[in-house]
Design an enzyme around this catalytic site. Sequence first.
Site, mmCIF file in Angstrom:
data_model
loop_
_atom_site.group_PDB
_atom_site.id
_atom_site.type_symbol
_atom_site.label_atom_id
_atom_site.label_comp_id
_atom_site.label_asym_id
_atom_site.label_seq_id
_atom_site.Cartn_x
_atom_site.Cartn_y
_atom_site.Cartn_z
ATOM 1 N N ASN A 13 22.388 20.009 37.182
ATOM 2 C CA ASN A 13 21.340 20.961 36.818
ATOM 3 C C ASN A 13 20.696 20.432 35.536
ATOM 4 O OD1 ASN A 13 19.741 23.090 36.043
ATOM 5 N ND2 ASN A 13 21.439 24.522 35.650
ATOM 6 N N TRP A 14 19.523 19.864 35.691
ATOM 7 C CA TRP A 14 18.859 19.256 34.525
ATOM 8 C C TRP A 14 18.360 20.304 33.535
ATOM 9 C CZ3 TRP A 14 15.159 14.858 36.717
ATOM 10 C CH2 TRP A 14 15.948 13.830 37.263
ATOM 11 N N LYS A 15 18.277 21.549 33.959
ATOM 12 C CA LYS A 15 17.692 22.617 33.122
ATOM 13 C C LYS A 15 16.289 22.160 32.659
ATOM 14 C CE LYS A 15 22.338 24.082 32.108
ATOM 15 N NZ LYS A 15 23.267 24.764 31.227
ATOM 16 N N HIS A 99 21.455 31.799 37.659
ATOM 17 C CA HIS A 99 22.064 31.075 36.540
ATOM 18 C C HIS A 99 22.131 31.994 35.320
ATOM 19 C CE1 HIS A 99 22.850 28.158 33.416
ATOM 20 N NE2 HIS A 99 23.285 27.354 34.380
ATOM 21 N N GLU A 101 21.537 31.475 32.339
ATOM 22 C CA GLU A 101 20.379 31.372 31.432
ATOM 23 C C GLU A 101 19.205 32.209 31.962
ATOM 24 O OE1 GLU A 101 20.443 27.115 31.377
ATOM 25 O OE2 GLU A 101 22.334 27.228 30.282
ATOM 26 N N GLU A 171 30.512 29.884 36.926
ATOM 27 C CA GLU A 171 30.179 29.315 35.621
ATOM 28 C C GLU A 171 30.477 30.347 34.523
ATOM 29 O OE1 GLU A 171 27.154 25.847 36.075
ATOM 30 O OE2 GLU A 171 26.074 27.689 35.646
ATOM 31 N N GLY A 177 27.615 24.539 28.091
ATOM 32 C CA GLY A 177 26.997 23.836 26.964
ATOM 33 C C GLY A 177 27.776 23.937 25.669
ATOM 34 N N SER A 217 30.638 22.791 31.025
ATOM 35 C CA SER A 217 31.200 21.645 30.288
ATOM 36 C C SER A 217 32.061 20.740 31.167
ATOM 37 C CB SER A 217 31.977 22.125 29.057
ATOM 38 O OG SER A 217 31.100 22.791 28.155
ATOM 39 N N GLY A 238 25.648 20.480 33.857
ATOM 40 C CA GLY A 238 24.457 20.477 33.018
ATOM 41 C C GLY A 238 24.363 19.188 32.225
HETATM 42 P P1 13P Z 1 26.991 22.279 30.942
HETATM 43 O O1 13P Z 1 27.633 21.316 31.920
HETATM 44 O O2 13P Z 1 26.021 21.629 30.035
HETATM 45 O O3 13P Z 1 28.029 23.116 30.258
HETATM 46 O O4 13P Z 1 26.107 23.290 31.831
HETATM 47 C C1 13P Z 1 26.678 23.906 32.927
HETATM 48 C C2 13P Z 1 25.616 24.625 33.661
HETATM 49 O O5 13P Z 1 25.087 25.608 33.184
HETATM 50 C C3 13P Z 1 25.212 24.098 34.958
HETATM 51 O O6 13P Z 1 24.388 24.992 35.633
#
Ligand code: 13P
Length: 255
Positions: A13-15, A99, A101, A171, A177, A217, A238
């Site tokens: 997931n590149w966000k 998600h 976020e 998640e 993150g 993570s 991420g």
């Molecule tokens: P990280 O791997 O950066 O913790 O992010 C996880 C995530 O939100 C994937 O959708």
Amino acid sequence: MNNSKRKTVIAGNWKMNMTPNEGVAFVNELKSLVKDKNNCEIVICVPDVDIPTVSEALKGSNIKLGAQNAHWELKGAFTGETSVNMLKEYNVGYVIIGHSERRQFFGEINNSVNMRLKTIIESGLKAIVCVGELITERELGITTEIVSLQTKVALHDITAEQMKNVIIAYEPVWAIGTGKTATADEADRVNGIIRNVISDLYGENTAESTTIQYGGSMNAANAVELLSKVNVDGGLIGGASLKALDFTAIVDAAQ
Ligand code: 13P
């Protein structure tokens, strides 16, 4: 993971990272790194504006393209949103929904996740439905209740047949993150709770064949242990999905 019963899916997931050109350069590197790795499904979920160029760059590769959201209506006055038909024109195969976020910053709620899921599945795309508790919810001892509620509402009115195109990603919000990964045993335990919810709704067969990922993570160092757990059928990644070598190491961990 239990490869005999369900597909392992490693999804990046590149966000809100990578411009269209940066995305193409990245994909060209990743394509050659993972070209012989066929024991799991490899997906990258990119920002909408990257979709046309990345889609073109992925042609002929074993990497599938995903989006990070899609609207529940097929068209209309929904400023800033993207429809499933728009995504399908560029060979998008997967859509992340719910998600944390989106829930935290953009008002996503369980009901809207369910509305998006129905449209995504009816359009023939696959969905990655994210669930997970906040740190305050974990400390209150209500992780089971939170992930069960999120899963049940998201899947409302989805049939057992449609579940073939649904992936759940657990998640925990406190692990995203932050560098704080859930222990492999804890990821396995909560993924097992989600599998039990699916079993209650659809029966044992559907529960055993549904892919349930872990995200938060996940990285090259912890992926082998997480993915060794019977209820962890892949990862939603991420930060580590933005580095081709790290992402490839996670794909390797799933082989
Ligand atoms: P990280 O791997 O950066 O913790 O992010 C996880 C995530 O939100 C994937 O959708």
